[in-house]
Design a protein around this motif. Structure first.
Motif, PDB file in Angstrom:
ATOM      1  N   PHE A  29       1.021   4.840   1.264  1.00  0.00           N
ATOM      2  CA  PHE A  29       0.408   5.798   2.170  1.00  0.00           C
ATOM      3  C   PHE A  29       1.231   7.081   2.216  1.00  0.00           C
ATOM      4  O   PHE A  29       2.386   7.120   1.806  1.00  0.00           O
ATOM      5  CB  PHE A  29       0.327   5.216   3.591  1.00  0.00           C
ATOM      6  CG  PHE A  29      -0.567   4.008   3.703  1.00  0.00           C
ATOM      7  CD1 PHE A  29      -1.900   4.080   3.342  1.00  0.00           C
ATOM      8  CD2 PHE A  29      -0.075   2.808   4.168  1.00  0.00           C
ATOM      9  CE1 PHE A  29      -2.727   2.979   3.466  1.00  0.00           C
ATOM     10  CE2 PHE A  29      -0.900   1.695   4.293  1.00  0.00           C
ATOM     11  CZ  PHE A  29      -2.229   1.783   3.937  1.00  0.00           C
ATOM     12  N   CYS A  59       0.480  12.523   6.683  1.00  0.00           N
ATOM     13  CA  CYS A  59      -0.678  11.870   7.312  1.00  0.00           C
ATOM     14  C   CYS A  59      -1.128  12.658   8.540  1.00  0.00           C
ATOM     15  O   CYS A  59      -2.322  12.899   8.731  1.00  0.00           O
ATOM     16  CB  CYS A  59      -0.302  10.438   7.693  1.00  0.00           C
ATOM     17  SG  CYS A  59      -1.676   9.491   8.346  1.00  0.00           S
ATOM     18  N   LYS A  86     -13.422   5.240   6.935  1.00  0.00           N
ATOM     19  CA  LYS A  86     -12.121   5.655   6.398  1.00  0.00           C
ATOM     20  C   LYS A  86     -12.303   6.105   4.959  1.00  0.00           C
ATOM     21  O   LYS A  86     -12.646   5.335   4.088  1.00  0.00           O
ATOM     22  CB  LYS A  86     -11.140   4.489   6.481  1.00  0.00           C
ATOM     23  CG  LYS A  86      -9.751   4.855   6.073  1.00  0.00           C
ATOM     24  CD  LYS A  86      -8.837   3.671   6.344  1.00  0.00           C
ATOM     25  CE  LYS A  86      -7.462   3.925   5.831  1.00  0.00           C
ATOM     26  NZ  LYS A  86      -7.348   3.917   4.415  1.00  0.00           N
ATOM     27  N   CYS A  87     -12.053   7.377   4.704  1.00  0.00           N
ATOM     28  CA  CYS A  87     -12.335   7.904   3.371  1.00  0.00           C
ATOM     29  C   CYS A  87     -11.079   8.220   2.566  1.00  0.00           C
ATOM     30  O   CYS A  87     -11.167   8.445   1.373  1.00  0.00           O
ATOM     31  CB  CYS A  87     -13.207   9.149   3.468  1.00  0.00           C
ATOM     32  SG  CYS A  87     -12.422  10.485   4.363  1.00  0.00           S
ATOM     33  N   ASN A  88      -9.922   8.220   3.182  1.00  0.00           N
ATOM     34  CA  ASN A  88      -8.708   8.559   2.454  1.00  0.00           C
ATOM     35  C   ASN A  88      -7.831   7.310   2.344  1.00  0.00           C
ATOM     36  O   ASN A  88      -7.326   6.808   3.342  1.00  0.00           O
ATOM     37  CB  ASN A  88      -7.955   9.679   3.166  1.00  0.00           C
ATOM     38  CG  ASN A  88      -6.818  10.215   2.341  1.00  0.00           C
ATOM     39  OD1 ASN A  88      -6.288   9.537   1.488  1.00  0.00           O
ATOM     40  ND2 ASN A  88      -6.449  11.457   2.611  1.00  0.00           N
ATOM     41  N   CYS A  89      -7.632   6.837   1.122  1.00  0.00           N
ATOM     42  CA  CYS A  89      -6.851   5.620   0.915  1.00  0.00           C
ATOM     43  C   CYS A  89      -5.365   5.839   1.170  1.00  0.00           C
ATOM     44  O   CYS A  89      -4.601   4.880   1.235  1.00  0.00           O
ATOM     45  CB  CYS A  89      -7.078   5.083  -0.490  1.00  0.00           C
ATOM     46  SG  CYS A  89      -6.491   6.191  -1.785  1.00  0.00           S
ATOM     47  N   MET A  90      -4.954   7.067   1.342  1.00  0.00           N
ATOM     48  CA  MET A  90      -3.545   7.385   1.594  1.00  0.00           C
ATOM     49  C   MET A  90      -3.211   7.366   3.089  1.00  0.00           C
ATOM     50  O   MET A  90      -2.067   7.567   3.471  1.00  0.00           O
ATOM     51  CB  MET A  90      -3.203   8.760   1.007  1.00  0.00           C
ATOM     52  CG  MET A  90      -3.414   8.866  -0.489  1.00  0.00           C
ATOM     53  SD  MET A  90      -2.338   7.788  -1.434  1.00  0.00           S
ATOM     54  CE  MET A  90      -0.789   8.618  -1.217  1.00  0.00           C
ATOM     55  N   ALA A 122       0.840  -1.189   0.000  1.00  0.00           N
ATOM     56  CA  ALA A 122       0.000   0.000   0.000  1.00  0.00           C
ATOM     57  C   ALA A 122       0.879   1.244   0.000  1.00  0.00           C
ATOM     58  O   ALA A 122       1.946   1.270   0.606  1.00  0.00           O
ATOM     59  CB  ALA A 122      -0.902  -0.001   1.228  1.00  0.00           C
ATOM     60  N   PRO A 127      -3.263   5.084   6.549  1.00  0.00           N
ATOM     61  CA  PRO A 127      -3.436   3.704   7.018  1.00  0.00           C
ATOM     62  C   PRO A 127      -4.499   3.623   8.111  1.00  0.00           C
ATOM     63  O   PRO A 127      -4.673   4.550   8.901  1.00  0.00           O
ATOM     64  CB  PRO A 127      -2.054   3.338   7.562  1.00  0.00           C
ATOM     65  CG  PRO A 127      -1.374   4.622   7.837  1.00  0.00           C
ATOM     66  CD  PRO A 127      -1.958   5.638   6.912  1.00  0.00           C
ATOM     67  N   SER A 128      -5.217   2.505   8.140  1.00  0.00           N
ATOM     68  CA  SER A 128      -6.249   2.344   9.166  1.00  0.00           C
ATOM     69  C   SER A 128      -5.620   2.116  10.539  1.00  0.00           C
ATOM     70  O   SER A 128      -6.227   2.408  11.556  1.00  0.00           O
ATOM     71  CB  SER A 128      -7.193   1.204   8.812  1.00  0.00           C
ATOM     72  OG  SER A 128      -6.467   0.018   8.601  1.00  0.00           O
TER      73      SER A 128
END
Length: 125
Positions: A64, A70, A95-99, A62, A101-102
């Motif tokens: 990020f 971040c 979670k709306c931003n794929c950049m 991924a 991390p959760s």
């Protein structure tokens, strides 16, 4: 029987013979069993090639934001005051931003850039 009927009859029998000969001497398809076997071999080979292709694709990691980017995004949202609120937000599927991390703590700790949650959430200012 008149001559037209006679010629017509000869033509019909001749065409039937030609058709019969064409089926027996031409390169007709292989028998049904061989055709089935051939189709099965094609299917098996196609599946093997597809598996080889899928295994050859490298697994992508991924991508990020770096820690500072971040943290800036999180601070700009101004939505969380604790780690529990962040986790609750993630658990709800918000979670709306794929950049981002959760689990930022695990992700950025692995990279050696993690600071405590209060700093990450922008509460130390």
């Amino acid at each position: 029987m008149n001559t037209n009927q006679l010629f017509s009859q000869k033509d019909e029998s001749k065409s039937q013979e030609e058709e019969q000969q064409r089926f027996t001497t031409s390169s007709s398809p292989e028998p049904l069993v061989d055709d089935w076997s051939h189709q099965l071999n094609i299917f098996v080979e196609r599946e093997r090639l597809q598996q080889d292709w899928q295994q050859s694709i490298p697994k992508r990691r991924a991508c990020f934001y770096n820690y500072e980017q971040c943290k800036q995004w999180v601070c700009a949202q101004n939505m969380w005051e604790t780690k529990a609120e962040w986790e609750n937000w993630i658990d709800q599927g918000e979670k709306c931003n794929c950049m981002v991390p959760s689990d930022p703590e695990a992700h950025y700790t692995e990279r050696g850039t993690w600071t405590p949650w209060v700093d990450f959430l922008g509460l130390l200012q």
